[in-house]
Design a protein around this motif. Structure first.
Motif, PDB file in Angstrom:
ATOM      1  N   LYS A   1       2.425   1.770  -3.230  1.00  0.00           N
ATOM      2  CA  LYS A   1       1.371   1.919  -4.247  1.00  0.00           C
ATOM      3  C   LYS A   1       1.525   0.923  -5.375  1.00  0.00           C
ATOM      4  O   LYS A   1       1.210   1.189  -6.531  1.00  0.00           O
ATOM      5  CB  LYS A   1       1.361   3.346  -4.799  1.00  0.00           C
ATOM      6  CG  LYS A   1       1.030   4.382  -3.740  1.00  0.00           C
ATOM      7  CD  LYS A   1       0.980   5.777  -4.328  1.00  0.00           C
ATOM      8  CE  LYS A   1       0.645   6.800  -3.233  1.00  0.00           C
ATOM      9  NZ  LYS A   1       0.592   8.187  -3.765  1.00  0.00           N
ATOM     10  N   GLU A   2       2.047  -0.244  -5.002  1.00  0.00           N
ATOM     11  CA  GLU A   2       2.136  -1.319  -5.979  1.00  0.00           C
ATOM     12  C   GLU A   2       0.806  -2.063  -6.038  1.00  0.00           C
ATOM     13  O   GLU A   2      -0.008  -2.000  -5.109  1.00  0.00           O
ATOM     14  CB  GLU A   2       3.260  -2.286  -5.595  1.00  0.00           C
ATOM     15  CG  GLU A   2       4.650  -1.656  -5.689  1.00  0.00           C
ATOM     16  CD  GLU A   2       5.738  -2.663  -5.375  1.00  0.00           C
ATOM     17  OE1 GLU A   2       5.372  -3.863  -5.159  1.00  0.00           O
ATOM     18  OE2 GLU A   2       6.917  -2.289  -5.325  1.00  0.00           O
TER      19      GLU A   2
ATOM     20  N   ILE B   1       0.840  -1.207   0.000  1.00  0.00           N
ATOM     21  CA  ILE B   1       0.000   0.000   0.000  1.00  0.00           C
ATOM     22  C   ILE B   1       0.871   1.251   0.000  1.00  0.00           C
ATOM     23  O   ILE B   1       0.598   2.223  -0.746  1.00  0.00           O
ATOM     24  CB  ILE B   1      -0.944  -0.012   1.216  1.00  0.00           C
ATOM     25  CG1 ILE B   1      -1.994  -1.116   1.064  1.00  0.00           C
ATOM     26  CG2 ILE B   1      -1.630   1.345   1.373  1.00  0.00           C
ATOM     27  CD1 ILE B   1      -2.892  -1.283   2.270  1.00  0.00           C
ATOM     28  N   GLN B   2       1.948   1.242   0.804  1.00  0.00           N
ATOM     29  CA  GLN B   2       2.827   2.404   0.861  1.00  0.00           C
ATOM     30  C   GLN B   2       3.545   2.632  -0.461  1.00  0.00           C
ATOM     31  O   GLN B   2       3.752   3.764  -0.892  1.00  0.00           O
ATOM     32  CB  GLN B   2       3.853   2.244   1.988  1.00  0.00           C
ATOM     33  CG  GLN B   2       3.274   2.475   3.374  1.00  0.00           C
ATOM     34  CD  GLN B   2       4.313   2.263   4.459  1.00  0.00           C
ATOM     35  OE1 GLN B   2       5.296   1.541   4.263  1.00  0.00           O
ATOM     36  NE2 GLN B   2       4.087   2.881   5.613  1.00  0.00           N
TER      37      GLN B   2
END
Length: 379
Positions: A58-59, A55-56
């Motif tokens: 953004k994959e 999530i961090q």
């Protein structure tokens, strides 16, 4: 000595072995359950870390991974759980960081964490883990039932083993007695014939000599009857209604003549009872022999006999040294000798107990040291 109780021993062994079984299988289940739960927790925590990284960065997140993102009342559902189910789960996880959900779609372990003002719920499918645990429980249940059958068999074997050993010892003991008594028949028969031969060769014997010879003959006949009973140890004892008083008098007179003493007698006027005459002789012989042997010749002995409530009551009382209270429970044990300084085999009172048991009777011992000892027999 307390008699061996097969039922109590069987129950005791069964409970002991069953307790061991439960401890063993319970420990295995506890250890395995903890390992599986630890693995579930570690896998879920690792999934949460991977999810936060994805999530961090953004994959794109693997479609096979289930998760929920809650932000300012908005819920993003990335799982196959319905929104109604998710609402219930989130409500229950308000004060908890983890929750295990079981439903029709599977079993899921859910843990949460905060990230960028969002609450992330990582959902791990643990159905395979739970199925493995259920398989283990079912296997353990089957093994426990199988082990329980084995335990019953093992407990029966352990409980019956002393009985079989005792039966073998008893058979050996009976064989020894029968062999010994069989060998005694010939010399005793020779003594009996010798007495008859003396009477035939000496027609001018005095009355006193004839009386002594007659008593010797009676004693030999008594010994022969005891030998016959031993050789036919399993046969039923003949019991007839007889007058007990002449039997008591005869036995007492033998001791009075042998030890040159007087024994006080206190009987009912007439005592008719169904017994075996030799049993009464043997009972009195054992009790009088003990009363004299364990005391000095100055001891006073009293014999009482009566019928009370259709039972024959025999009492032998002496004013000798008495029996210590802590020894009384053991005096009927085979080979037990309270006073090792006195010659004896320790068999007399054990034989007495067996005779009384044949009549379903009882023996009571009352003793006060240096004052009185009383044996009360009820037939």
């Amino acid at each position: 000595m307390k008699s061996y109780q097969f039922r109590d021993a069987f129950i005791r062994y069964t409970l002991l072995l069953t307790a061991i079984m439960f401890v063993l299988y319970g420990s295995l289940i506890f250890i395995y359950n903890n390992q599986v739960n630890t693995e579930i927790k570690e896998t879920s925590e690792q999934n949460l870390k991977d999810l936060k990284v994805d999530i961090q960065s953004k994959e794109s997140i693997n479609k096979g991974r289930y998760y929920i993102i809650q932000s300012k009342g908005h819920i993003e559902n990335h799982s196959k759980l319905s929104y109604a189910t998710i609402s219930k789960i989130l409500e229950r996880m308000k004060n908890s960081k983890s929750y295990k959900y079981e439903g029709t779609s599977g079993i899921f372990y859910i843990i949460k964490d905060r990230m960028d003002q969002k609450t992330i719920y990582s959902i791990t499918d643990v159905s395979d883990y739970e199925e493995t645990k259920d398989l283990l429980y079912n296997l353990m249940l089957f093994l426990m039932l199988f082990t329980l059958l084995f335990i019953v068999g093992a407990a029966y074997y352990l409980a019956i083993k002393p009985i079989r050993a005792y039966e073998e010892m008893l058979r050996s003991h009976q064989t020894f007695l029968q062999n010994t008594t069989h060998e005694m028949k010939t010399p005793i028969a020779s003594v009996s014939l010798g007495i008859d031969y003396i009477k035939a060769l000496e027609p001018n014997l005095t009355d006193k000599s004839l009386q002594s010879i007659s008593k010797m003959k009676q004693e030999i006949q008594y010994i022969q009857s005891l030998i016959s009973k031993t050789l036919n140890i399993s046969s039923k004892i003949d019991r007839v209604a007889v007058n007990i008083i002449p039997i008591l008098d005869y036995t007492i007179e033998q001791f009075e003549n042998l030890f040159q003493m007087k024994i006080e007698r206190n009987y009912d006027a007439s005592i008719i009872y169904t017994v075996n005459e030799d049993d009464i002789k043997q009972i009195m012989t054992i009790l009088l022999d003990n009363a004299i042997k364990h005391n000095c010749q100055l001891v006073d002995i009293r014999v009482k006999a009566m019928i009370k409530e259709q039972h024959l009551i025999l009492e032998v009382i002496d004013n000798g040294i008495g029996i210590q209270q802590d020894q009384i429970p053991f005096i009927f044990d085979r080979y037990y000798r309270g006073n090792t300084g006195i010659e004896g085999s320790g068999l007399g009172l054990d034989i007495l107990k067996l005779i009384i048991k044949q009549y379903n009777g009882t023996i009571e011992v009352q003793s006060e040291q240096y004052k009185q000892t009383k044996f009360i027999l009820t037939l």
